[in-house]
Design a protein around this motif. Structure first.
Motif, PDB file in Angstrom:
ATOM      1  N   TYR A 127       0.901  -0.861  -0.077  1.00  0.00           N
ATOM      2  CA  TYR A 127       0.261  -0.352   0.543  1.00  0.00           C
ATOM      3  C   TYR A 127       0.943   1.598  -0.184  1.00  0.00           C
ATOM      4  N   ASN A 128       1.101   2.639  -0.729  1.00  0.00           N
ATOM      5  CA  ASN A 128       1.013   3.576  -1.151  1.00  0.00           C
ATOM      6  C   ASN A 128       0.506   4.712  -1.093  1.00  0.00           C
ATOM      7  N   GLY A 129      -1.032   4.426  -0.598  1.00  0.00           N
ATOM      8  CA  GLY A 129      -1.815   5.327  -0.549  1.00  0.00           C
ATOM      9  C   GLY A 129      -1.927   6.438   0.476  1.00  0.00           C
ATOM     10  N   PRO A 130      -2.866   7.540   0.575  1.00  0.00           N
ATOM     11  CA  PRO A 130      -2.910   8.321   1.663  1.00  0.00           C
ATOM     12  C   PRO A 130      -2.806   8.076   2.499  1.00  0.00           C
ATOM     13  N   LEU A 131      -3.330   6.830   3.279  1.00  0.00           N
ATOM     14  CA  LEU A 131      -4.258   6.645   4.229  1.00  0.00           C
ATOM     15  C   LEU A 131      -2.336   6.375   5.508  1.00  0.00           C
ATOM     16  N   ARG A 132      -1.475   6.400   5.080  1.00  0.00           N
ATOM     17  CA  ARG A 132      -0.429   6.091   5.241  1.00  0.00           C
ATOM     18  C   ARG A 132      -0.126   6.644   6.864  1.00  0.00           C
ATOM     19  N   LYS A 133       0.816   5.865   7.563  1.00  0.00           N
ATOM     20  CA  LYS A 133       1.168   6.430   9.006  1.00  0.00           C
ATOM     21  C   LYS A 133       1.373   8.354   8.500  1.00  0.00           C
ATOM     22  N   SER A 134       1.653   8.999   9.042  1.00  0.00           N
ATOM     23  CA  SER A 134       2.479  10.262   8.931  1.00  0.00           C
ATOM     24  C   SER A 134       3.614   9.949   9.454  1.00  0.00           C
ATOM     25  N   GLY A 135       4.586  10.157   8.173  1.00  0.00           N
ATOM     26  CA  GLY A 135       6.375  10.041   8.338  1.00  0.00           C
ATOM     27  C   GLY A 135       6.810   9.427   7.924  1.00  0.00           C
ATOM     28  N   THR A 136       5.789   8.032   7.372  1.00  0.00           N
ATOM     29  CA  THR A 136       6.079   7.049   6.933  1.00  0.00           C
ATOM     30  C   THR A 136       6.157   6.848   5.420  1.00  0.00           C
TER      31      THR A 136
END
Length: 219
Positions: free
Chosen positions: A72-81
């Protein structure tokens, strides 16, 4: 007045009807949710002047749950990941369903776009018109949007009228303590609101969706 009924059969190699209560590694329900069935019918023919009310799903193949992993490389990743992360899920494989729905005229006509109000005003029986157009499109293989089995990457291998060789898997019996119903329960152009059904039964491979309000009275 009795509502018009539309039906279709859908099959595919993979399906994911996400259970919200399964958290970061989601697990699929054994059958599509009410809103998923509605979306599949709308993918063949969408019209804001009518309301599609699913009332039954038949499970036509044994249930096979399978681990599924994707990056997964979408916008819901944890901030800073940085970069993609592995997303794990439990999906269904080799699925087939028969879906049923009632067709009603839309209740809140004042919220419809102008084109839909014009079509509704010129049509003496919107439900009958929709059902007739739907059947023609389904038989000819035409769709309003690409149908999918829960997640958009899971496209069907078959979408069309019932096939003679398809049979209900009567060995499937279970109770779902809670099953998500809809996210936009007020229909077209409504605000988001999660709704659920409790103690949903699948008996002999058949799931009946609970009808509410006007649908119960009309049926």
């Amino acid at each position: 007045m009795k509502p018009y009924v539309v039906t279709l059969e859908i099959a595919g190699s993979t399906a994911m009807w996400t259970r919200p209560d399964t958290g970061d590694c989601p697990v699929s329900y054994p059958a599509p949710t009410y809103s998923a069935v509605k979306g599949i019918f709308e993918s063949v023919l969408w019209g804001p002047a009518i309301s599609i009310v699913p009332f039954k799903t038949e499970i036509c193949r044994p249930l096979h749950f399978h681990g599924y992993a994707t990056n997964y490389n979408g916008p819901l990743r944890k901030s800073g990941t940085e970069g993609a992360y592995q997303f794990l899920a439990t999906v269904l494989t080799d699925v087939c369903y028969r879906l049923y729905a009632h067709i009603y005229p839309a209740r809140k006509k004042n919220t419809l776009p102008e084109s839909a109000r014009c079509w509704d005003a010129k049509t003496t029986s919107p439900g009958h018109a929709y059902a007739a157009i739907f059947e023609r499109r389904l038989k000819s293989g035409k769709c309003f949007t690409m149908p999918f089995l829960g997640w958009k990457e899971f496209t069907p291998s078959y979408l069309g009228p019932f096939r003679k060789e398809t049979h209900v898997e009567t060995s499937i019996n279970t109770v779902l303590p809670s099953m998500v119903r809809e996210i936009f329960p007020d229909g077209y152009n409504s605000s988001r609101q999660f709704t659920y059904d409790q103690n949903v039964r699948i008996e002999h491979g058949v799931l009946y969706y609970r009808l509410k309000g006007r649908e119960v009275n009309d049926d």
